[in-house]
Scaffold this motif. Structure first.
Motif, PDB file in Angstrom:
ATOM      1  N   ILE A   1       5.764   3.609   2.661  1.00 19.23           N
ATOM      2  CA  ILE A   1       6.934   4.052   3.419  1.00 19.23           C
ATOM      3  C   ILE A   1       6.804   5.542   3.725  1.00 19.23           C
ATOM      4  O   ILE A   1       7.053   5.978   4.854  1.00 19.23           O
ATOM      5  CB  ILE A   1       8.240   3.731   2.663  1.00 19.23           C
ATOM      6  N   GLN A   2       6.388   6.336   2.743  1.00 17.52           N
ATOM      7  CA  GLN A   2       6.207   7.769   2.977  1.00 17.52           C
ATOM      8  C   GLN A   2       5.098   8.015   3.998  1.00 17.52           C
ATOM      9  O   GLN A   2       5.236   8.868   4.873  1.00 17.52           O
ATOM     10  CB  GLN A   2       5.901   8.506   1.674  1.00 17.52           C
ATOM     11  N   ASP A   3       4.013   7.266   3.908  1.00 17.17           N
ATOM     12  CA  ASP A   3       2.931   7.386   4.891  1.00 17.17           C
ATOM     13  C   ASP A   3       3.452   7.119   6.296  1.00 17.17           C
ATOM     14  O   ASP A   3       3.126   7.849   7.245  1.00 17.17           O
ATOM     15  CB  ASP A   3       1.801   6.392   4.592  1.00 17.17           C
ATOM     16  N   LEU A   4       4.267   6.083   6.448  1.00 18.18           N
ATOM     17  CA  LEU A   4       4.811   5.745   7.761  1.00 18.18           C
ATOM     18  C   LEU A   4       5.827   6.785   8.225  1.00 18.18           C
ATOM     19  O   LEU A   4       5.906   7.085   9.423  1.00 18.18           O
ATOM     20  CB  LEU A   4       5.414   4.340   7.749  1.00 18.18           C
ATOM     21  N   ASN A   5       6.576   7.362   7.305  1.00 21.70           N
ATOM     22  CA  ASN A   5       7.471   8.458   7.675  1.00 21.70           C
ATOM     23  C   ASN A   5       6.669   9.638   8.210  1.00 21.70           C
ATOM     24  O   ASN A   5       7.084  10.294   9.175  1.00 21.70           O
ATOM     25  CB  ASN A   5       8.321   8.902   6.481  1.00 21.70           C
ATOM     26  N   ASP A   6       5.512   9.909   7.613  1.00 23.94           N
ATOM     27  CA  ASP A   6       4.646  11.001   8.078  1.00 23.94           C
ATOM     28  C   ASP A   6       4.115  10.707   9.485  1.00 23.94           C
ATOM     29  O   ASP A   6       4.081  11.598  10.330  1.00 23.94           O
ATOM     30  CB  ASP A   6       3.483  11.219   7.110  1.00 23.94           C
ATOM     31  N   VAL A   7       3.707   9.460   9.723  1.00 21.71           N
ATOM     32  CA  VAL A   7       3.234   9.078  11.055  1.00 21.71           C
ATOM     33  C   VAL A   7       4.379   9.198  12.053  1.00 21.71           C
ATOM     34  O   VAL A   7       4.206   9.715  13.166  1.00 21.71           O
ATOM     35  CB  VAL A   7       2.670   7.635  11.053  1.00 21.71           C
ATOM     36  N   TYR A   8       5.564   8.756  11.677  1.00 22.14           N
ATOM     37  CA  TYR A   8       6.749   8.825  12.537  1.00 22.14           C
ATOM     38  C   TYR A   8       7.071  10.269  12.904  1.00 22.14           C
ATOM     39  O   TYR A   8       7.497  10.557  14.018  1.00 22.14           O
ATOM     40  CB  TYR A   8       7.933   8.174  11.822  1.00 22.14           C
TER      41      TYR A   8
ATOM     42  N   THR B   1      14.234  -6.296   2.452  1.00 21.15           N
ATOM     43  CA  THR B   1      14.245  -7.709   2.796  1.00 21.15           C
ATOM     44  C   THR B   1      12.792  -8.140   3.001  1.00 21.15           C
ATOM     45  O   THR B   1      11.890  -7.299   3.140  1.00 21.15           O
ATOM     46  CB  THR B   1      15.039  -7.968   4.089  1.00 21.15           C
ATOM     47  N   ASN B   2      12.562  -9.446   3.028  1.00 24.40           N
ATOM     48  CA  ASN B   2      11.206  -9.939   3.294  1.00 24.40           C
ATOM     49  C   ASN B   2      10.715  -9.483   4.661  1.00 24.40           C
ATOM     50  O   ASN B   2       9.543  -9.133   4.825  1.00 24.40           O
ATOM     51  CB  ASN B   2      11.157 -11.468   3.210  1.00 24.40           C
ATOM     52  N   LYS B   3      11.604  -9.460   5.638  1.00 23.41           N
ATOM     53  CA  LYS B   3      11.250  -9.036   6.996  1.00 23.41           C
ATOM     54  C   LYS B   3      10.842  -7.558   7.010  1.00 23.41           C
ATOM     55  O   LYS B   3       9.871  -7.182   7.665  1.00 23.41           O
ATOM     56  CB  LYS B   3      12.428  -9.293   7.936  1.00 23.41           C
ATOM     57  N   GLU B   4      11.573  -6.722   6.291  1.00 22.90           N
ATOM     58  CA  GLU B   4      11.233  -5.298   6.214  1.00 22.90           C
ATOM     59  C   GLU B   4       9.891  -5.093   5.509  1.00 22.90           C
ATOM     60  O   GLU B   4       9.077  -4.271   5.935  1.00 22.90           O
ATOM     61  CB  GLU B   4      12.332  -4.527   5.480  1.00 22.90           C
ATOM     62  N   PHE B   5       9.672  -5.846   4.436  1.00 25.38           N
ATOM     63  CA  PHE B   5       8.410  -5.758   3.707  1.00 25.38           C
ATOM     64  C   PHE B   5       7.239  -6.107   4.623  1.00 25.38           C
ATOM     65  O   PHE B   5       6.226  -5.397   4.658  1.00 25.38           O
ATOM     66  CB  PHE B   5       8.458  -6.687   2.488  1.00 25.38           C
ATOM     67  N   GLU B   6       7.372  -7.192   5.385  1.00 22.15           N
ATOM     68  CA  GLU B   6       6.340  -7.599   6.342  1.00 22.15           C
ATOM     69  C   GLU B   6       6.098  -6.500   7.378  1.00 22.15           C
ATOM     70  O   GLU B   6       4.955  -6.193   7.708  1.00 22.15           O
ATOM     71  CB  GLU B   6       6.761  -8.887   7.064  1.00 22.15           C
ATOM     72  N   MET B   7       7.177  -5.927   7.906  1.00 20.86           N
ATOM     73  CA  MET B   7       7.053  -4.879   8.919  1.00 20.86           C
ATOM     74  C   MET B   7       6.293  -3.678   8.358  1.00 20.86           C
ATOM     75  O   MET B   7       5.408  -3.130   9.024  1.00 20.86           O
ATOM     76  CB  MET B   7       8.442  -4.435   9.400  1.00 20.86           C
ATOM     77  N   ILE B   8       6.615  -3.266   7.145  1.00 21.53           N
ATOM     78  CA  ILE B   8       5.936  -2.129   6.525  1.00 21.53           C
ATOM     79  C   ILE B   8       4.450  -2.436   6.372  1.00 21.53           C
ATOM     80  O   ILE B   8       3.602  -1.592   6.697  1.00 21.53           O
ATOM     81  CB  ILE B   8       6.580  -1.785   5.167  1.00 21.53           C
ATOM     82  N   CYS B   9       4.119  -3.620   5.915  1.00 21.77           N
ATOM     83  CA  CYS B   9       2.714  -4.004   5.743  1.00 21.77           C
ATOM     84  C   CYS B   9       1.976  -4.005   7.075  1.00 21.77           C
ATOM     85  O   CYS B   9       0.850  -3.509   7.171  1.00 21.77           O
ATOM     86  CB  CYS B   9       2.613  -5.374   5.082  1.00 21.77           C
ATOM     87  N   GLN B  10       2.601  -4.539   8.110  1.00 21.68           N
ATOM     88  CA  GLN B  10       1.972  -4.583   9.425  1.00 21.68           C
ATOM     89  C   GLN B  10       1.788  -3.182  10.007  1.00 21.68           C
ATOM     90  O   GLN B  10       0.710  -2.847  10.497  1.00 21.68           O
ATOM     91  CB  GLN B  10       2.805  -5.434  10.389  1.00 21.68           C
ATOM     92  N   LEU B  11       2.842  -2.376   9.969  1.00 22.61           N
ATOM     93  CA  LEU B  11       2.748  -1.026  10.531  1.00 22.61           C
ATOM     94  C   LEU B  11       1.747  -0.168   9.762  1.00 22.61           C
ATOM     95  O   LEU B  11       0.985   0.589  10.364  1.00 22.61           O
ATOM     96  CB  LEU B  11       4.129  -0.354  10.536  1.00 22.61           C
ATOM     97  N   HIS B  12       1.753  -0.282   8.452  1.00 21.29           N
ATOM     98  CA  HIS B  12       0.830   0.524   7.657  1.00 21.29           C
ATOM     99  C   HIS B  12      -0.617   0.142   7.967  1.00 21.29           C
ATOM    100  O   HIS B  12      -1.473   1.012   8.135  1.00 21.29           O
ATOM    101  CB  HIS B  12       1.118   0.379   6.159  1.00 21.29           C
TER     102      HIS B  12
END
Length: 68
Positions: A55-62, A21-32
């Motif tokens: 997404i994979q980068d954020l999974n690694d951070v998580y 979704t647009n909201k998820e896309f924004e969240m990924i951009c912000q978190l990354h």
């Protein structure tokens, strides 16, 4: 990853879909931008390669141990 972001990321990971979704896309951009230390920007959606890598980068951070 701070607790609030961990909760958002867990909720995102629970959803099993092939689109964002647009909201998820924004969240990924912000978190990354925050956790991978770069300025905020939205990659082109014409090629999903970058966002999939993010997404994979954020999974690694998580996956890193949580520190209070």
């Amino acid at each position: 990853m701070v607790e609030q972001d961990r909760v958002k990321w867990e909720a995102f990971r629970e959803k099993k879909r092939n689109s964002l979704t647009n909201k998820e896309f924004e969240m990924i951009c912000q978190l990354h931008a925050e956790y991978l230390n770069h300025t905020y920007y939205k990659p082109c959606t014409c090629n999903p390669k970058t966002i999939k890598r993010w997404i994979q980068d954020l999974n690694d951070v998580y996956a890193l141990p949580y520190a209070d």
